[in-house]
Every structure is written in C-alpha cells, then in structure tokens.
Design a protein around this motif. Structure first.
Motif, PDB file in Angstrom:
ATOM      1  N   LEU A 194     -14.856   8.109   7.103  1.00  0.00           N
ATOM      2  CA  LEU A 194     -15.318   7.632   5.826  1.00  0.00           C
ATOM      3  C   LEU A 194     -14.391   6.513   5.417  1.00  0.00           C
ATOM      4  N   SER A 195     -13.364   7.670   4.980  1.00  0.00           N
ATOM      5  CA  SER A 195     -12.404   7.275   4.284  1.00  0.00           C
ATOM      6  C   SER A 195     -11.171   6.685   4.591  1.00  0.00           C
ATOM      7  N   GLY A 196     -11.637   6.074   5.761  1.00  0.00           N
ATOM      8  CA  GLY A 196     -10.568   5.542   6.572  1.00  0.00           C
ATOM      9  C   GLY A 196      -9.798   5.797   7.269  1.00  0.00           C
ATOM     10  N   ARG A 197     -10.119   6.994   7.652  1.00  0.00           N
ATOM     11  CA  ARG A 197      -8.841   7.571   8.489  1.00  0.00           C
ATOM     12  C   ARG A 197      -9.755   6.794  10.238  1.00  0.00           C
ATOM     13  N   GLY A 241     -22.527   2.642   6.103  1.00  0.00           N
ATOM     14  CA  GLY A 241     -22.268   2.608   5.395  1.00  0.00           C
ATOM     15  C   GLY A 241     -20.315   2.577   5.902  1.00  0.00           C
ATOM     16  N   LEU A 242     -20.236   2.891   6.677  1.00  0.00           N
ATOM     17  CA  LEU A 242     -19.010   2.713   7.555  1.00  0.00           C
ATOM     18  C   LEU A 242     -18.679   0.578   7.892  1.00  0.00           C
ATOM     19  N   ARG A 243     -19.941   0.523   8.530  1.00  0.00           N
ATOM     20  CA  ARG A 243     -19.740  -1.118   8.879  1.00  0.00           C
ATOM     21  C   ARG A 243     -19.519  -1.469   7.361  1.00  0.00           C
ATOM     22  N   ARG A 244     -20.036  -1.302   6.321  1.00  0.00           N
ATOM     23  CA  ARG A 244     -20.064  -1.538   5.172  1.00  0.00           C
ATOM     24  C   ARG A 244     -18.482  -1.673   4.499  1.00  0.00           C
ATOM     25  N   LEU A 245     -18.366  -0.377   4.883  1.00  0.00           N
ATOM     26  CA  LEU A 245     -16.792  -0.853   4.361  1.00  0.00           C
ATOM     27  C   LEU A 245     -15.699  -1.362   4.592  1.00  0.00           C
ATOM     28  N   GLN A 246     -15.960  -1.232   6.035  1.00  0.00           N
ATOM     29  CA  GLN A 246     -15.189  -2.569   7.134  1.00  0.00           C
ATOM     30  C   GLN A 246     -15.553  -3.679   6.348  1.00  0.00           C
TER      31      GLN A 246
END
Length: 213
Positions: free
Chosen positions: A34-37, A86-91
């Motif tokens: 989730l932090s982008g790793r 949430g990950l898709r929203r961040l992407q």
C-alpha cells in the motif's frame, strides 16, 4: 517409464501451522504494498526476514510449506478487498499527478519559449494551409491510382491493338491465322485503323506477304 514427480505431503498439523505463518507474512506485506512498494520485492523482503524465525519456531517442514504457499499467491492476494480498492485509488491518483506535472512542465516550457525564443514555438496552421495540404494529398492519390489502374489498362489496350495489327498481316489461309486472329471478331479483323498499324517489332511493309506470293 519416468517416475512422476509429486509434491511432498504435509500433515494437517503442519499445514495449519503453515497457514498461520502465511497470515502473519501477508499482514506484513500489506502495508509495504500500500505504500507503493513492488509486491514481489515486498514478498522477498518479508520472507528473508521471517523464514529463519519460522524454522526455529515451527520447524523446517512448516516453514517450507509456508514459503511454497506464499509463492503460490500473487502479491495483491495478500490484501483484503478494501485494501485492493484503496490501492487502485492510490494508483489512479499517482497517474493523475504524473499527467498534471507533465502538463505543467510543458506549459512552463512554452512560456519560456514565448518570452525568450518565440520563433521556436510551433505555429498554428491556417485553414488555407490545411486546404493546400489536402489538395496535395488528393493529387498524390490521383497519381498513385493512375499508376496502378490507368497505366495497366492502357498497356492492355495497346497490346490488343498490336495483336490485331499482327493478325492483319497474316494470310487467311495460313495455319498462323487461326492462332493469331482467334481472339478477335470478324468485324475487328476486317476493320483497319491508323492506330492498329504494326508497331515496333511488327513486319515492315516490304516484309508482308503479297497476294502473288
């Protein structure tokens, strides 16, 4: 006959322990992803840290089963449904930020050129220039069509005239007459036109057979 390779059997107790070990590893991977790793890199990092402790705590069998189970999963499968959303929203947010920064840099570059080197800015094309380009394209298209369609038709017609002219210089009683004149009608054989006269390679006037030959 080759012996089929089978995976080692895991007893129920070892499988249960391996599943609990995997749950702990998945919980550690989730915040890293989730932090982008990168998910695969996060899995390698967690396993390097956890596997030695797994072997000491639960034994090599349970640790091996847990490692095989972790490699059987895709990194995003370590996330819950809400975490995946949430990950898709961040992407999407990250992609929008990249596009916005790119547009901002482009606008700054154009502003710099407009102030210091306006002659380097791309000029807007007028309707007349677009019309000229369209006319040139139409002319080129006409040339291409003429090369591929009109010229072959003209060459075919010219070849028919040459064949008709060659037919006209053959004696009717000769066996060559049927072969050369079969493709033409009786009217075509008896009609003489200026452009049907023999062209290059045809018999000359003094080479044609005479009535008394």
């Amino acid at each position: 006959m080759a012996k089929r390779k089978t995976l080692p059997r895991v007893d129920p107790y070892t499988a249960t322990v391996a599943q609990r070990l995997m749950v702990g590893a998945m919980e550690e991977m989730a915040p890293l992803i989730l932090s982008g790793r990168n998910g695969y890199a996060a899995r390698e990092e967690v396993l390097r840290e956890f596997v030695p402790a797994w072997i000491k705590l639960a034994g090599r069998g349970a640790a091996d089963a847990a490692v095989r189970g972790m490699y059987a999963l895709e990194p995003e499968e370590c996330l819950t449904g809400a975490e995946r959303a949430g990950l898709r929203r961040l992407q999407r947010i990250e992609a929008d930020n990249i596009m916005r920064r790119a547009k901002q840099r482009e606008a700054e570059h154009r502003a710099y050129l407009a102030e210091h080197a306006p002659h380097l800015l791309p000029k807007k094309r007028s309707a007349l220039e677009w019309a000229g380009d369209a006319f040139v394209l139409l002319v080129l298209l006409g040339v291409i069509l003429s090369v591929f369609f009109i010229r072959p038709a003209a060459a075919e017609e010219h070849g028919r005239w040459r064949a008709l002219a060659a037919c006209g210089v053959v004696q009717m009683s000769s066996p060559e007459y049927e072969r050369r004149c079969r493709r033409f009608s009786r009217t075509e054989r008896s009609t003489i036109r200026d452009y049907d006269l023999p062209g290059p390679g045809a018999p000359k006037e003094w080479e044609r057979p005479k009535d008394y030959d």
